[in-house]
Design an enzyme around this catalytic site. Structure first.
Site, PDB file in Angstrom:
ATOM      1  N   ASP A  18       0.873  -1.146   0.117  1.00 31.84           N
ATOM      2  CA  ASP A  18       0.081   0.226   0.042  1.00 31.84           C
ATOM      3  C   ASP A  18       0.866   1.391   0.047  1.00 31.84           C
ATOM      4  OD1 ASP A  18      -2.474   1.580   0.044  1.00 31.84           O
ATOM      5  OD2 ASP A  18      -2.609   1.264   2.107  1.00 31.84           O
ATOM      6  N   HIS A  35       2.722   3.550  -9.004  1.00 32.83           N
ATOM      7  CA  HIS A  35       2.562   2.197  -9.234  1.00 32.83           C
ATOM      8  C   HIS A  35       3.761   1.457 -10.024  1.00 32.83           C
ATOM      9  CE1 HIS A  35      -1.483   2.219  -7.620  1.00 32.83           C
ATOM     10  NE2 HIS A  35      -1.976   2.780  -8.502  1.00 32.83           N
ATOM     11  N   GLU A  65     -12.042  -5.069  -5.152  1.00 27.08           N
ATOM     12  CA  GLU A  65     -12.481  -3.753  -4.963  1.00 27.08           C
ATOM     13  C   GLU A  65     -11.830  -2.784  -5.707  1.00 27.08           C
ATOM     14  OE1 GLU A  65     -11.602  -5.460  -2.249  1.00 27.08           O
ATOM     15  OE2 GLU A  65     -13.521  -6.273  -1.355  1.00 27.08           O
ATOM     16  N   ASN A  66     -10.555  -3.067  -6.387  1.00 23.84           N
ATOM     17  CA  ASN A  66      -9.707  -2.180  -7.268  1.00 23.84           C
ATOM     18  C   ASN A  66     -10.365  -1.940  -8.587  1.00 23.84           C
ATOM     19  OD1 ASN A  66      -6.540  -3.145  -5.757  1.00 23.84           O
ATOM     20  ND2 ASN A  66      -7.743  -1.397  -5.306  1.00 23.84           N
ATOM     21  N   SER A 194      -8.274  -5.320   4.796  1.00 24.63           N
ATOM     22  CA  SER A 194      -8.504  -5.264   3.549  1.00 24.63           C
ATOM     23  C   SER A 194      -8.936  -6.233   2.661  1.00 24.63           C
ATOM     24  CB  SER A 194      -7.660  -4.293   2.876  1.00 24.63           C
ATOM     25  OG  SER A 194      -7.282  -2.948   3.369  1.00 24.63           O
ATOM     26  N   GLU A 205       1.352 -13.339  12.312  1.00 27.07           N
ATOM     27  CA  GLU A 205       1.952 -12.361  12.997  1.00 27.07           C
ATOM     28  C   GLU A 205       1.693 -11.227  11.753  1.00 27.07           C
ATOM     29  OE1 GLU A 205       2.992 -11.982  16.015  1.00 27.07           O
ATOM     30  OE2 GLU A 205       2.318 -14.178  16.212  1.00 27.07           O
TER      31      GLU A 205
END
Ligand code: FPP
Length: 250
Positions: A18, A35, A65-66, A194, A205
């Protein structure tokens, strides 16, 4: 690097990459430049994981969702992905890296899915590391799809209700055969999962860093693994039980 214990490496690292957009915006650049820089980081992190001997690296490259991002950004991400796969295929093969993918691959543009399927076929026999790309991926969809497949097998009398254990369920997911992630890294300081690998991260972890993905380099990955190595993984047991278990194993 000296602080890294090569005998206590995570088998499977999953990453939510992200912060590409913010990286670009901070420099008054177009988000797509972010990107592109992010794709360079992908190269470096794949190489580092291979050198370290990590068994599986799963990268959240594009979520379900993208698809709702502006078409210009979606198209840029798709062509970046295609270019990455075309450019890296020989190197992946030479470094014994097997490419796999999870997500609704059938929804990718033909130009991407063809190259992707071709790269998966060509690297099928590679054994050094699995590079698993999450593309058009959603954790809830992954679980739903598993449920539908189980119902189908139940109706065909291939499976009984009492056979459906957590291990059996795991094998109906897109990650069947891959160990659950030991370490989940999220860059850019967001404290969210997400919709990524929801079932698979039950005991993973989590490591969150403020560093934006394009700035996340080899040393940052090693820092994350060092931090992971300080964690006591209890899987719901007490610290004492874990100590006894480790003594018995030694
Ligand atoms: C999140 O940053 C990143 C993505 C949605 C895409 C990740 C893609 C890449 C790293 C490049 C291509 C991938 C491969 C495997 C070659 P964001 O845009 O949400 O950043 P922001 O939160 O700062 O806006």
């Amino acid at each position: 690097m000296d602080r890294l214990d090569k005998n206590k490496l995570p088998r499977h690292i999953a990453i939510i990459m992200d912060g590409n957009g913010r990286w670009a915006e901070k420099r008054l650049l177009n988000r797509i430049r972010g990107h592109q820089e992010g794709a360079n980081t992908v190269r470096e992190i794949v190489k580092t994981c291979r050198e370290l001997g990590i068994e599986v690296l799963t990268l959240y490259a594009f979520s379900v969702e993208n698809w709702d991002r502006p078409p210009i950004e979606v198209n840029a991400l798709m062509s970046l992905l295609r270019r990455y796969l075309l450019r890296e295929l020989d190197e992946m093969f030479d470094n014994d890296i097997r490419l796999t993918a999870i997500g609704d691959i059938e929804n990718l543009p033909k130009g991407v899915s063809t190259v992707l399927i071709d790269a998966m076929k060509k690297t099928k026999t590679c054994k050094g590391m699995i590079l698993n790309l999450a593309l058009s991926y959603g954790g809830r969809n992954d679980i739903l799809r598993a449920v539908r497949r189980i119902i189908n097998d139940y109706e065909l009398k291939k499976i009984k209700s009492e056979d459906i254990t957590t291990d059996v369920f795991s094998n109906y997911l897109s990650t069947a055969g891959i160990p659950d992630p030991d370490l989940l890294i999220r860059t850019s300081g967001e404290y969210r999962v997400s919709n990524f690998l929801l079932w698979q991260i039950a005991y993973t972890e989590i490591y969150i860093t403020e560093t934006l993905w394009p700035d996340f380099k080899k040393r940052d990955l090693i820092e994350a693994i060092i931090e992971f190595q300080t964690r006591e993984r209890r899987f719901g047991l007490t610290g004492e039980q874990i100590g006894d278990r480790d003594k018995n194993r030694a």
